[in-house]
Design an enzyme around this catalytic site. Sequence first.
Site, PDB file in Angstrom:
ATOM      1  N   CYS A   2       1.000  -1.327   0.091  1.00  0.00           N
ATOM      2  CA  CYS A   2       0.114  -0.407   0.111  1.00  0.00           C
ATOM      3  C   CYS A   2       1.036   1.897   0.722  1.00  0.00           C
ATOM      4  CB  CYS A   2      -1.022  -0.046   1.643  1.00  0.00           C
ATOM      5  SG  CYS A   2      -1.882  -1.321   1.510  1.00  0.00           S
ATOM      6  N   TRP A  75      -3.682  -1.292  -1.204  1.00  0.00           N
ATOM      7  CA  TRP A  75      -3.402  -3.608  -1.556  1.00  0.00           C
ATOM      8  C   TRP A  75      -3.909  -4.179  -0.856  1.00  0.00           C
ATOM      9  CZ3 TRP A  75      -4.114  -2.942  -6.868  1.00  0.00           C
ATOM     10  CH2 TRP A  75      -3.658  -4.966  -7.184  1.00  0.00           C
ATOM     11  N   ASN A 101       1.252   0.652   6.192  1.00  0.00           N
ATOM     12  CA  ASN A 101       1.363  -0.630   4.704  1.00  0.00           C
ATOM     13  C   ASN A 101       2.147  -2.068   5.318  1.00  0.00           C
ATOM     14  OD1 ASN A 101       2.085  -1.734   2.317  1.00  0.00           O
ATOM     15  ND2 ASN A 101       4.916  -0.500   2.448  1.00  0.00           N
ATOM     16  N   GLY A 102       2.020  -3.196   5.350  1.00  0.00           N
ATOM     17  CA  GLY A 102       2.495  -4.351   5.619  1.00  0.00           C
ATOM     18  C   GLY A 102       1.597  -5.650   5.520  1.00  0.00           C
ATOM     19  N   GLU A 479       8.116 -20.550 -18.727  1.00  0.00           N
ATOM     20  CA  GLU A 479       7.937 -19.514 -18.192  1.00  0.00           C
ATOM     21  C   GLU A 479       8.803 -18.724 -18.877  1.00  0.00           C
ATOM     22  OE1 GLU A 479       6.358 -15.945 -16.414  1.00  0.00           O
ATOM     23  OE2 GLU A 479       5.914 -17.634 -17.130  1.00  0.00           O
ATOM     24  N   LYS A 483       8.391 -14.980 -21.292  1.00  0.00           N
ATOM     25  CA  LYS A 483       9.024 -13.496 -21.068  1.00  0.00           C
ATOM     26  C   LYS A 483       9.642 -13.561 -22.025  1.00  0.00           C
ATOM     27  CE  LYS A 483       7.232 -12.866 -18.570  1.00  0.00           C
ATOM     28  NZ  LYS A 483       5.902 -13.420 -17.789  1.00  0.00           N
ATOM     29  N   GLU A 486       7.240 -12.711 -25.304  1.00  0.00           N
ATOM     30  CA  GLU A 486       6.433 -11.488 -24.968  1.00  0.00           C
ATOM     31  C   GLU A 486       6.936 -10.671 -25.709  1.00  0.00           C
ATOM     32  OE1 GLU A 486       4.980 -12.637 -20.110  1.00  0.00           O
ATOM     33  OE2 GLU A 486       3.456 -11.430 -21.722  1.00  0.00           O
ATOM     34  N   HIS A 502      12.372 -35.563 -30.743  1.00  0.00           N
ATOM     35  CA  HIS A 502      10.835 -35.608 -31.626  1.00  0.00           C
ATOM     36  C   HIS A 502      10.921 -34.801 -32.926  1.00  0.00           C
ATOM     37  CE1 HIS A 502      11.488 -39.951 -29.034  1.00  0.00           C
ATOM     38  NE2 HIS A 502      11.545 -38.761 -27.338  1.00  0.00           N
ATOM     39  N   LYS A 602      -2.505  -6.007 -19.197  1.00  0.00           N
ATOM     40  CA  LYS A 602      -1.764  -6.892 -18.090  1.00  0.00           C
ATOM     41  C   LYS A 602      -3.065  -7.657 -17.770  1.00  0.00           C
ATOM     42  CE  LYS A 602       0.475  -6.936 -14.388  1.00  0.00           C
ATOM     43  NZ  LYS A 602       2.067  -8.393 -14.188  1.00  0.00           N
TER      44      LYS A 602
HETATM   45  C1  AGP Z   1       2.218 -12.924 -17.639  1.00  0.00           C
HETATM   46  O1  AGP Z   1       3.428 -11.840 -18.888  1.00  0.00           O
HETATM   47  C2  AGP Z   1       1.591 -12.387 -19.424  1.00  0.00           C
HETATM   48  N1  AGP Z   1       0.982 -11.252 -18.877  1.00  0.00           N
HETATM   49  C3  AGP Z   1       0.200 -13.291 -19.341  1.00  0.00           C
HETATM   50  O2  AGP Z   1       0.147 -14.620 -20.046  1.00  0.00           O
HETATM   51  C4  AGP Z   1      -0.588 -13.813 -18.024  1.00  0.00           C
HETATM   52  O3  AGP Z   1       0.144 -14.771 -17.385  1.00  0.00           O
HETATM   53  C5  AGP Z   1      -1.904 -14.267 -18.356  1.00  0.00           C
HETATM   54  O4  AGP Z   1      -2.804 -13.057 -19.364  1.00  0.00           O
HETATM   55  C6  AGP Z   1      -2.994 -14.749 -17.313  1.00  0.00           C
HETATM   56  O5  AGP Z   1      -2.905 -13.574 -15.835  1.00  0.00           O
HETATM   57  P1  AGP Z   1      -3.377 -13.590 -14.606  1.00  0.00           P
HETATM   58  O6  AGP Z   1      -2.650 -14.345 -13.533  1.00  0.00           O
HETATM   59  O7  AGP Z   1      -3.899 -11.980 -14.889  1.00  0.00           O
HETATM   60  O8  AGP Z   1      -4.757 -14.328 -15.170  1.00  0.00           O
END
Ligand code: AGP
Length: 607
Positions: A2, A75, A101-102, A479, A483, A486, A502, A602
């Site tokens: 927060c 938050w 905050n915490g 993962e 990164k 994207e 394969h 996001k």
């Molecule tokens: C990951 O870096 C992306 N922003 C995207 O794949 C994200 O993880 C996905 O849209 C899921 O989002 P969420 O965790 O908010 O559900």
Amino acid sequence: MCGISAVVLKNGTVGPILYDSLKRLEYRGYDSVGEAAINGGGIVVKKDRGKIDEVERTLHISDLTGVIGIGHTRWATHGAPSKENAHPHTDCKGQVAVVHNGIIENFMLLRQELEAVGHEFKSRTDTEVVAHLVEENLKSGMGFVEAVRSAANRLTGAYALAFICSLEPDKVVAVRRESPLVIGTGTDGNYCASDVPAFLSRTKLAIHLEEDEMAVLTADHVKLYKVDTGEEISREPFKVDWSVETALKTGYPHFMLKEIHEQPLSVRNALRTHPIYLELMASAINRAKKVFLLACGTSYHACLAAAYAFSNLAKVEVTPVVASEFIDGYGALVDSDTVVLAVSQSGETIDTLSAVRGAKDRGATVLGISNVMGSTLTRLSDVYIGQNSGPEMGVAATKTFTAQVSILAKLALALAKKREVIPQSQSELLENGFNELPDWISTFLSTQERHVKRIAEKYLDRRSFCFLGRGMSVATALEGRLKLLELSYLPAIAYPAGESKHGFISVVEDGYPVIFVAPKDEVYSKIIGNVMEMKARGAKVIGVIDEEDGEISTLSDEKITLPPRIPSLLTPIVYILPLQLFAYYVAVGKGYDPDFPRNLAKSVTVH
Ligand code: AGP
């Protein structure tokens, strides 16, 4: 995470100044907001759920009068966003107000103790406990400053707190442990806040409050004390030469890099999940006949790592499913004996929510892990856990991934203990591992970032990369690939290393970069063969390996080393760090904005 703010003016009125400071702290949390000020001999509080501008339109929080006040932008961690749970919180008599905050870890015990002596609570937060503790100390005859110091000495967890008290209306008392708190010393008054942007427009002179220190601010001076002894400390202010924009990113060029470096704290906060919620979830999973893990993108990769942990540690079969495929693929299997555990940092990803609603319609129990308290996922869940990672501004998920894997590993351990399928020695090894995690992360980030940057810049011209891992590291490799893909828009590939023979191997030619995620775990011996297969076809091997690695390090063209002997179930939390940094530096090297990559949002709220 927060944002807290406090102001003591020589003249004028605090309302608009607090309002402005909270606007600058909004990146720290924006689900509720509030201010409190002393005027007319009492404390006036204005607070509500919602973003600052929304609450301003209804409550006019900036109209608060008086020369002394505190403010908060929230938050949520304990207690979903609501007017009652918004800060500031007050004591029974309304003589003490506090913003926080915490996470107060022992709040439940303190609350029971205070309720036993007649205190009445208005919220479900951990924070309100502190206002009542100070009230109890005042009742016993302590002065305001001493009452706060004594209360602080009873708290465990992380906190930055700022208090006002109508019995001593000339001062703000602030105290911190772990959560950041900085003082601003001005000509027109004094300030304190979670971060310098809050008061940068008023003064550029600041003092950092260190661990377990407290500050007493009046309009004319600031005094610092040690919380445990009450001993006074002297410290000179420093000049802040940042613009507000830079200050918002606390000196980092991008939110993503800032959030990568926040992971020691965000993982520590995730590991502070109250055992009661882990117990509730473990019981539900233990009772279930079928368990599915549902998510998208990065959160799905956290579920993949969790599936490995649940089967290897708790001997429980769980099925990780990409949420958009769940109902079509598995809907027929879902009934009242089914548990779905949905993971979503935003809590608003439509594919995940639809899968959850479909499961609910078929009688399933819904468990949720999200970074946004009050999000739709938390409201659809029978039991949910807040990740406590704080807002993530960068579109690419980083700190929320490591927080999710940390909580899911804790849940797997709770389930394994419940089912009595884990030897004491292994349980202790994992518990120690959890305690070591923040240090492993900060050690890596402080020693290896430049090295990763160098490798990223060396391979900037490559048109594709492949990430390979085995066992727990399949999730890490996937993962890492996400990164890079994207942020750099490169068609990166990822595979379970054994599967690479394969098909993928046909792509490999001289100089093709293959990144191996290869901790020294139970599958290490198997991945060596895969490294040699790639080497034999001319691949450039980038080894993400254990510091004490003796074999893959000799086969690697580049190597990035991680602290040794990390329990395999925790490796994704640490081994993802170099891959986050690699993607970041490739994107920056290519001139792209890592915070707002093209075509992405996001939170994906459309099918
Ligand atoms: C990951 O870096 C992306 N922003 C995207 O794949 C994200 O993880 C996905 O849209 C899921 O989002 P969420 O965790 O908010 O559900």
